[in-house]
Write a protein that holds these residues in place. Structure first.
Motif, PDB file in Angstrom:
ATOM      1  N   ASP A  84       0.830  -1.202   0.000  1.00 49.40           N
ATOM      2  CA  ASP A  84       0.000   0.000   0.000  1.00 49.40           C
ATOM      3  C   ASP A  84       0.863   1.249   0.000  1.00 49.40           C
ATOM      4  OD1 ASP A  84      -2.271  -1.654   0.047  1.00 49.40           O
ATOM      5  OD2 ASP A  84      -2.159  -1.810   2.224  1.00 49.40           O
ATOM      6  N   GLU A  85       0.618   2.184   0.949  1.00 50.32           N
ATOM      7  CA  GLU A  85       1.370   3.440   0.944  1.00 50.32           C
ATOM      8  C   GLU A  85       2.836   3.241   1.314  1.00 50.32           C
ATOM      9  OE1 GLU A  85      -0.273   3.176   5.172  1.00 50.32           O
ATOM     10  OE2 GLU A  85      -0.862   2.614   3.129  1.00 50.32           O
ATOM     11  N   ASN A  86       3.153   2.054   1.836  1.00 47.32           N
ATOM     12  CA  ASN A  86       4.541   1.745   2.190  1.00 47.32           C
ATOM     13  C   ASN A  86       5.235   0.874   1.142  1.00 47.32           C
ATOM     14  OD1 ASN A  86       4.369   3.112   4.689  1.00 47.32           O
ATOM     15  ND2 ASN A  86       3.377   1.330   5.604  1.00 47.32           N
ATOM     16  N   ARG A  87       4.610   0.737  -0.012  1.00 49.71           N
ATOM     17  CA  ARG A  87       5.206  -0.081  -1.073  1.00 49.71           C
ATOM     18  C   ARG A  87       6.574   0.486  -1.457  1.00 49.71           C
ATOM     19  NH1 ARG A  87       2.984  -3.681  -4.516  1.00 49.71           N
ATOM     20  NH2 ARG A  87       0.888  -3.081  -3.813  1.00 49.71           N
ATOM     21  N   GLY A  88       7.544  -0.388  -1.546  1.00 48.17           N
ATOM     22  CA  GLY A  88       8.904   0.052  -1.816  1.00 48.17           C
ATOM     23  C   GLY A  88       9.784   0.001  -0.585  1.00 48.17           C
ATOM     24  N   ILE A  89       9.165  -0.205   0.586  1.00 50.84           N
ATOM     25  CA  ILE A  89       9.904  -0.326   1.842  1.00 50.84           C
ATOM     26  C   ILE A  89      10.001  -1.802   2.218  1.00 50.84           C
ATOM     27  CG2 ILE A  89       9.966   0.266   4.298  1.00 50.84           C
ATOM     28  CD1 ILE A  89       8.296   2.734   3.647  1.00 50.84           C
ATOM     29  N   VAL A  90      11.184  -2.250   2.548  1.00 52.83           N
ATOM     30  CA  VAL A  90      11.410  -3.627   2.983  1.00 52.83           C
ATOM     31  C   VAL A  90      11.960  -3.601   4.406  1.00 52.83           C
ATOM     32  CG1 VAL A  90      12.708  -5.752   2.582  1.00 52.83           C
ATOM     33  CG2 VAL A  90      11.840  -4.449   0.640  1.00 52.83           C
ATOM     34  N   VAL A  91      11.418  -4.461   5.248  1.00 52.47           N
ATOM     35  CA  VAL A  91      11.849  -4.542   6.643  1.00 52.47           C
ATOM     36  C   VAL A  91      12.655  -5.818   6.861  1.00 52.47           C
ATOM     37  CG1 VAL A  91      11.120  -4.637   9.056  1.00 52.47           C
ATOM     38  CG2 VAL A  91       9.819  -3.263   7.413  1.00 52.47           C
ATOM     39  N   LEU A  92      13.875  -5.655   7.361  1.00 50.55           N
ATOM     40  CA  LEU A  92      14.696  -6.793   7.769  1.00 50.55           C
ATOM     41  C   LEU A  92      14.648  -6.863   9.289  1.00 50.55           C
ATOM     42  CD1 LEU A  92      17.859  -6.374   5.488  1.00 50.55           C
ATOM     43  CD2 LEU A  92      15.743  -7.634   5.018  1.00 50.55           C
ATOM     44  N   GLY A  93      14.041  -7.907   9.817  1.00 56.08           N
ATOM     45  CA  GLY A  93      13.896  -8.049  11.264  1.00 56.08           C
ATOM     46  C   GLY A  93      14.915  -9.018  11.833  1.00 56.08           C
TER      47      GLY A  93
END
Length: 289
Positions: A84-93
């Motif tokens: 959605d609005e965060n498309r393009g963000i990847v989270v490495l946990g």
């Protein structure tokens, strides 16, 4: 920014290196402090914004959770592509609770593999690196594992860390960030800094109070990542290159580097899109081309 940002609870600071923008976030109940010898172990991944948040003593203790030693090695790093609005963000946990998220051979290998894959993905604009372990971001090098290494193994392993986290080197980077005199004082004394102190000397950019959900730093990282998303990927890439290389040379050489970097944007579609969007008074739609 100095490498020490990665272990400063209650802080948020920017880091730089590599081909993808990275943002890092975690939460901690208290400002456990920033130990300067950790600079020599390389506690940062970049380009990034690392974040940790804390609750003042008056806020009361945060819930404590037990650490499991049964986490499988393949679960030590979790990759999530936001939508959605965060498309393009990847989270490495990072999820290595039993080792306090310390940098082991396996974790470095997994981080390196993940970042290499994401660097070639044009849809990825920003990476957030966060801890999934309550109260801990990263304890630095896995000293238990390091103690089992032979002398011949240590050098190559450190080289692998440098290849992955290419901004390590506290004796060189810290003086450039805060000056030689203070850098010597902190390194020689092995002093521990809390978030406010780290911000005061210019090591980090933000100090946050924890929220009820315990993810204030992560939310701040998301806010910053959202600010990055609409910017031109080509322009950001060459600006990052100009800053990184320019900081290592004199001003005249740095300006020449900047000019060379700008020249790379001239033939791009993104530059023309930016000019057209300005003319038409609308937000630009950059594609990284």
């Amino acid at each position: 920014m100095a490498a020490a940002v990665a272990t400063a609870p209650g802080t948020l600071g920017s880091l730089h290196a590599g081909g993808v923008r990275l943002v890092a976030a975690c939460s901690a109940r208290l400002c456990r402090g920033l130990r300067l010898p950790g600079l020599l172990a390389g506690r940062r991944v970049g380009p990034a914004i690392w974040a940790q948040s804390w609750v003042p003593a008056a806020g009361g203790p945060a819930p404590r959770r037990g650490y499991s030693s049964e986490v499988k090695t393949e679960d030590e790093l979790r990759v999530r592509h936001l939508e959605d609005e965060n498309r393009g963000i990847v989270v490495l946990g990072i999820n290595r609770a039993y080792g306090k998220n310390s940098l082991s051979k396996n974790l470095i290998k997994m981080l390196s593999k993940a970042v290499d894959a994401l660097k070639s993905d044009k849809k990825v604009r920003t990476i957030i690196i966060r801890s999934e372990v309550p109260g801990i971001f990263c304890a630095g090098a896995d000293l238990k594992e390091r103690a089992k290494m032979s002398s011949g193994e240590v050098g190559p392993f450190v080289s692998k860390i440098r290849a992955m986290i290419n901004d390590i080197g506290g004796t060189q980077r810290l003086p450039r960030a805060i000056g030689m005199s203070l850098a010597k004082e902190l390194i020689f004394s092995a002093r521990v800094l809390d978030g406010q102190e780290a911000k005061a000397v210019g090591l980090i950019s933000h100090v946050l109070e924890q929220n009820q959900e315990g993810d204030a730093a992560y939310r701040k990282a998301l806010d910053l990542a959202r600010e990055f998303l609409p910017q031109g990927p080509v322009a950001v890439r060459v600006a990052k290159l100009a800053i990184n290389q320019g900081m290592e040379v004199d001003l005249v050489t740095g300006l020449a580097i900047e000019e060379a970097c700008y020249a790379q944007t001239i033939p791009t579609k993104d530059r023309l899109e930016g000019l057209l969007a300005f003319k038409e008074k609308r937000p630009p739609r950059y594609k990284g081309e």
